[in-house]
Scaffold this motif. Structure first.
Motif, PDB file in Angstrom:
ATOM      1  N   ARG A 131       1.196  -0.874   0.421  1.00 40.65           N
ATOM      2  CA  ARG A 131      -0.719  -0.114   0.365  1.00 40.65           C
ATOM      3  C   ARG A 131       0.692   1.394   0.164  1.00 40.65           C
ATOM      4  N   VAL A 132       0.565   2.493  -0.430  1.00 44.88           N
ATOM      5  CA  VAL A 132       1.352   2.881  -1.286  1.00 44.88           C
ATOM      6  C   VAL A 132       0.331   4.591  -0.412  1.00 44.88           C
ATOM      7  N   THR A 133       1.059   5.131   0.457  1.00 49.41           N
ATOM      8  CA  THR A 133       0.443   6.708   0.457  1.00 49.41           C
ATOM      9  C   THR A 133       0.609   8.272   0.425  1.00 49.41           C
ATOM     10  N   MET A 134       0.297   8.768  -0.339  1.00 47.08           N
ATOM     11  CA  MET A 134       1.531   9.660  -1.425  1.00 47.08           C
ATOM     12  C   MET A 134       0.522  10.443  -0.147  1.00 47.08           C
ATOM     13  N   LYS A 135       1.428  12.140  -0.479  1.00 50.54           N
ATOM     14  CA  LYS A 135       1.782  12.865   0.991  1.00 50.54           C
ATOM     15  C   LYS A 135      -0.009  13.722   0.252  1.00 50.54           C
ATOM     16  N   ASP A 136      -0.550  13.368  -0.926  1.00 48.78           N
ATOM     17  CA  ASP A 136      -1.155  14.231  -0.964  1.00 48.78           C
ATOM     18  C   ASP A 136      -3.122  13.563  -0.106  1.00 48.78           C
TER      19      ASP A 136
ATOM     20  N   HIS B  55       6.047   9.720  -0.257  1.00 50.65           N
ATOM     21  CA  HIS B  55       4.802   9.047  -0.607  1.00 50.65           C
ATOM     22  C   HIS B  55       5.440   7.955   0.962  1.00 50.65           C
ATOM     23  N   ASP B  56       4.805   7.324   1.246  1.00 52.01           N
ATOM     24  CA  ASP B  56       5.079   6.148   2.822  1.00 52.01           C
ATOM     25  C   ASP B  56       4.618   4.960   2.194  1.00 52.01           C
ATOM     26  N   ALA B  57       4.944   3.683   2.305  1.00 45.54           N
ATOM     27  CA  ALA B  57       4.512   3.093   1.729  1.00 45.54           C
ATOM     28  C   ALA B  57       4.665   1.835   2.885  1.00 45.54           C
TER      29      ALA B  57
END
Length: 118
Positions: free
Chosen positions: A69-74, A92-94
């Motif tokens: 799962r990748v969570t973008m800055k936005d 991003h975080d993942a």
């Protein structure tokens, strides 16, 4: 022509637990095969090495196994799973989701990925 095997990497970079990246340099470009164990998260296992709030590396990846799962800055969230080819921009975080390890090959700008900067 230049050929190298990720099974005999030029370098192996260990994360702060739960994974590592095998890296070869071919044609002047780094290629990595990342191994991410269940429970791995960039903000826990690589952030202490990178020293940045989010991952600031641009990735061009192909997922061989598992799901990430990748969570973008936005705030947008995306899942990458086996068979996906994905371009992930910086910021991003993942994290690995599920009970299986995630294995990805990265052709992006990963020459400096998971290198400790003092």
């Amino acid at each position: 022509m230049e050929r190298k095997s990720l099974d005999q990497p030029d370098e192996t970079r260990k994360f702060e637990g739960l994974g590592w990246a095998d890296i070869v340099t071919v044609g002047g470009k780094a290629v990595a095969r990342g191994h991410f164990q269940p429970g791995w998260r960039w903000s826990v296992n690589v952030k202490p090495i990178a020293g940045t709030e989010l991952c600031e590396v641009s990735h061009l990846i192909y997922c061989l196994e598992g799901t990430m799962r990748v969570t973008m800055k936005d705030g947008s969230v995306h899942e990458v799973t086996k068979g996906d080819a994905v371009a992930v921009p910086p910021g991003h975080d993942a994290e690995v989701i599920g009970h299986d390890a995630c294995v990805m090959v990265d052709f992006g700008e990963i020459g400096e990925y998971a290198l400790r900067h003092l």
